[in-house]
Structures are given as C-alpha cells and as structure tokens.
Design a protein around this motif. Sequence first.
Motif, mmCIF file in Angstrom:
data_model
loop_
_atom_site.group_PDB
_atom_site.id
_atom_site.type_symbol
_atom_site.label_atom_id
_atom_site.label_comp_id
_atom_site.label_asym_id
_atom_site.label_seq_id
_atom_site.Cartn_x
_atom_site.Cartn_y
_atom_site.Cartn_z
ATOM 1 N N ILE A 244 -37.600 1.582 40.393
ATOM 2 C CA ILE A 244 -36.164 1.856 40.364
ATOM 3 C C ILE A 244 -35.347 0.673 40.883
ATOM 4 C CG2 ILE A 244 -36.105 3.017 42.609
ATOM 5 C CD1 ILE A 244 -34.078 4.220 39.643
ATOM 6 N N GLN A 245 -35.850 -0.030 41.889
ATOM 7 C CA GLN A 245 -35.122 -1.182 42.434
ATOM 8 C C GLN A 245 -35.048 -2.320 41.415
ATOM 9 O OE1 GLN A 245 -33.379 -0.819 45.054
ATOM 10 N NE2 GLN A 245 -34.293 1.126 45.628
ATOM 11 N N LYS A 246 -36.139 -2.537 40.685
ATOM 12 C CA LYS A 246 -36.148 -3.585 39.651
ATOM 13 C C LYS A 246 -35.204 -3.226 38.509
ATOM 14 C CE LYS A 246 -40.769 -5.373 40.490
ATOM 15 N NZ LYS A 246 -42.119 -5.564 39.949
ATOM 16 N N VAL A 247 -35.173 -1.953 38.150
ATOM 17 C CA VAL A 247 -34.275 -1.507 37.080
ATOM 18 C C VAL A 247 -32.826 -1.713 37.496
ATOM 19 C CG1 VAL A 247 -33.513 0.463 35.699
ATOM 20 C CG2 VAL A 247 -35.951 0.148 36.169
ATOM 21 N N ARG A 248 -32.484 -1.280 38.697
ATOM 22 C CA ARG A 248 -31.107 -1.451 39.189
ATOM 23 C C ARG A 248 -30.718 -2.930 39.239
ATOM 24 N NH1 ARG A 248 -31.964 2.778 43.949
ATOM 25 N NH2 ARG A 248 -31.341 4.684 42.867
ATOM 26 N N ALA A 249 -31.616 -3.760 39.762
ATOM 27 C CA ALA A 249 -31.327 -5.195 39.873
ATOM 28 C C ALA A 249 -31.137 -5.821 38.496
ATOM 29 C CB ALA A 249 -32.453 -5.900 40.627
ATOM 30 N N ALA A 250 -31.998 -5.474 37.552
ATOM 31 C CA ALA A 250 -31.887 -6.028 36.196
ATOM 32 C C ALA A 250 -30.597 -5.575 35.524
ATOM 33 C CB ALA A 250 -33.094 -5.618 35.357
ATOM 34 N N LEU A 251 -30.223 -4.322 35.716
ATOM 35 C CA LEU A 251 -28.981 -3.827 35.123
ATOM 36 C C LEU A 251 -27.771 -4.567 35.693
ATOM 37 C CD1 LEU A 251 -29.674 0.012 34.952
ATOM 38 C CD2 LEU A 251 -29.447 -1.564 33.029
ATOM 39 N N GLU A 252 -27.795 -4.846 36.985
ATOM 40 C CA GLU A 252 -26.681 -5.567 37.604
ATOM 41 C C GLU A 252 -26.648 -7.036 37.186
ATOM 42 O OE1 GLU A 252 -26.230 -5.113 41.822
ATOM 43 O OE2 GLU A 252 -26.583 -2.951 41.715
ATOM 44 N N GLU A 253 -27.824 -7.676 37.145
ATOM 45 C CA GLU A 253 -27.894 -9.111 36.860
ATOM 46 C C GLU A 253 -27.811 -9.436 35.371
ATOM 47 O OE1 GLU A 253 -31.484 -10.494 38.719
ATOM 48 O OE2 GLU A 253 -30.883 -9.684 40.662
ATOM 49 N N LYS A 254 -28.574 -8.696 34.558
ATOM 50 C CA LYS A 254 -28.673 -9.018 33.134
ATOM 51 C C LYS A 254 -27.957 -8.025 32.227
ATOM 52 C CE LYS A 254 -33.185 -9.075 33.021
ATOM 53 N NZ LYS A 254 -34.572 -9.250 32.587
ATOM 54 N N GLY A 255 -27.723 -6.822 32.726
ATOM 55 C CA GLY A 255 -27.075 -5.802 31.907
ATOM 56 C C GLY A 255 -28.050 -4.937 31.126
ATOM 57 N N PHE A 256 -29.358 -5.199 31.285
ATOM 58 C CA PHE A 256 -30.369 -4.384 30.615
ATOM 59 C C PHE A 256 -31.700 -4.523 31.347
ATOM 60 C CE2 PHE A 256 -31.154 -8.536 28.862
ATOM 61 C CZ PHE A 256 -32.517 -8.578 28.637
ATOM 62 N N TYR A 257 -32.599 -3.590 31.072
ATOM 63 C CA TYR A 257 -33.960 -3.643 31.600
ATOM 64 C C TYR A 257 -34.887 -3.176 30.493
ATOM 65 C CZ TYR A 257 -38.165 -2.532 34.276
ATOM 66 O OH TYR A 257 -39.462 -2.473 34.725
ATOM 67 N N TYR B 69 -39.146 1.098 26.294
ATOM 68 C CA TYR B 69 -37.824 1.665 26.549
ATOM 69 C C TYR B 69 -36.851 0.580 27.001
ATOM 70 C CZ TYR B 69 -40.260 6.079 26.274
ATOM 71 O OH TYR B 69 -41.000 7.139 25.826
ATOM 72 N N LEU B 70 -35.599 0.749 26.614
ATOM 73 C CA LEU B 70 -34.539 -0.180 26.974
ATOM 74 C C LEU B 70 -33.487 0.576 27.774
ATOM 75 C CD1 LEU B 70 -33.374 -3.054 26.579
ATOM 76 C CD2 LEU B 70 -32.233 -2.181 24.528
ATOM 77 N N PHE B 71 -33.212 0.088 28.978
ATOM 78 C CA PHE B 71 -32.191 0.668 29.845
ATOM 79 C C PHE B 71 -30.948 -0.216 29.749
ATOM 80 C CE2 PHE B 71 -36.185 2.088 31.371
ATOM 81 C CZ PHE B 71 -36.022 3.200 32.182
ATOM 82 N N VAL B 72 -29.789 0.386 29.518
ATOM 83 C CA VAL B 72 -28.528 -0.363 29.469
ATOM 84 C C VAL B 72 -27.484 0.356 30.316
ATOM 85 C CG1 VAL B 72 -28.927 -1.465 27.230
ATOM 86 C CG2 VAL B 72 -27.841 0.768 27.309
ATOM 87 N N ASN B 73 -26.431 -0.373 30.682
ATOM 88 C CA ASN B 73 -25.400 0.180 31.564
ATOM 89 C C ASN B 73 -24.508 1.221 30.903
ATOM 90 O OD1 ASN B 73 -25.902 -1.195 34.034
ATOM 91 N ND2 ASN B 73 -25.082 -3.048 33.122
ATOM 92 N N LYS B 74 -24.296 1.099 29.609
ATOM 93 C CA LYS B 74 -23.413 2.027 28.902
ATOM 94 C C LYS B 74 -24.080 2.498 27.624
ATOM 95 C CE LYS B 74 -19.048 -0.125 30.246
ATOM 96 N NZ LYS B 74 -17.866 -0.817 29.720
ATOM 97 N N PHE C 137 -24.925 -2.687 23.609
ATOM 98 C CA PHE C 137 -26.054 -3.613 23.648
ATOM 99 C C PHE C 137 -25.592 -5.068 23.691
ATOM 100 C CE2 PHE C 137 -27.295 0.239 21.365
ATOM 101 C CZ PHE C 137 -28.342 0.666 22.168
ATOM 102 N N ASP C 138 -24.364 -5.296 24.153
ATOM 103 C CA ASP C 138 -23.784 -6.638 24.181
ATOM 104 C C ASP C 138 -24.601 -7.619 25.022
ATOM 105 O OD1 ASP C 138 -21.762 -5.569 22.642
ATOM 106 O OD2 ASP C 138 -20.355 -5.373 24.313
ATOM 107 N N ASP C 139 -25.213 -7.152 26.105
ATOM 108 C CA ASP C 139 -25.963 -8.031 27.004
ATOM 109 C C ASP C 139 -27.419 -8.231 26.580
ATOM 110 O OD1 ASP C 139 -23.770 -8.393 28.698
ATOM 111 O OD2 ASP C 139 -24.229 -6.566 29.813
ATOM 112 N N VAL C 140 -27.869 -7.475 25.595
ATOM 113 C CA VAL C 140 -29.263 -7.554 25.154
ATOM 114 C C VAL C 140 -29.395 -8.677 24.125
ATOM 115 C CG1 VAL C 140 -31.184 -6.278 24.125
ATOM 116 C CG2 VAL C 140 -29.489 -5.069 25.520
ATOM 117 N N PRO C 141 -30.328 -9.607 24.337
ATOM 118 C CA PRO C 141 -30.504 -10.704 23.374
ATOM 119 C C PRO C 141 -30.823 -10.179 21.967
ATOM 120 C CG PRO C 141 -31.748 -11.129 25.381
ATOM 121 C CD PRO C 141 -31.242 -9.723 25.474
ATOM 122 N N GLN C 142 -30.278 -10.843 20.974
ATOM 123 C CA GLN C 142 -30.459 -10.425 19.585
ATOM 124 C C GLN C 142 -31.940 -10.385 19.197
ATOM 125 O OE1 GLN C 142 -28.051 -9.184 17.692
ATOM 126 N NE2 GLN C 142 -29.538 -8.731 16.110
#
Length: 92
Positions: A57-70, A15-20, A24-29
């Motif tokens: 949940i903490q890792k998901v939130r941190a990854a979304l803030e730092e990288k834009g995806f999890y 599964y891929l979690f994204v902010n919007k 998928f702009d922040d997800v590597p090609q």
Amino acid sequence: MLCAVYKSSRKADTYLFVNKRDCFDDVPQALLEMFGVPQLVMVFPIAKRESLGIADIQKVRAALEEKGFYLQIPPPQVNLLAEHRESLGIKD
C-alpha cells in the motif's frame, strides 16, 4: 484520495492504479499499448485502506503521488517440478 483500479485486457493478473477514474494522462503511451483496453475493476478511497491484495500500500500511494499511476504485475510463477527435482538432486 480516490483510486481507480483497472485490469489489463492483454496481460493476466496485471492491474493499473490511477488517481482518477478514466484518467490515463500520466500513464506512458507504450504502457497503455501493452496493457490493452483498461477494464475498470473498482474505485476506492486509498487513504482509508491499510492494505491491498499483493501490492504494498505504501508503494502504491507513493507511485500515485509521484508518477500518477502504479502498475501491479503478477509475481513470477514458481516451477514446482524443477524445485522438486532439484531437491532430489536430479539434473536435466
């Protein structure tokens, strides 16, 4: 903050979690190519959640803030037969 969750069309239980939604702009090609066509599973407010299925949940939130995806990948499968054989002292 809303979070959109997509499942992979190529990799089971991935599964891929994204902010919007559909962003998928922040997800590597390379990751998107491996992931296949993302299939929307749900959109939810991640700030209001206290837990998720198997993801921290903490890792998901941190990854979304730092990288834009999890990326959530399934845990490795356990070979129960090998464990049982080992517990009996049987070697291949």
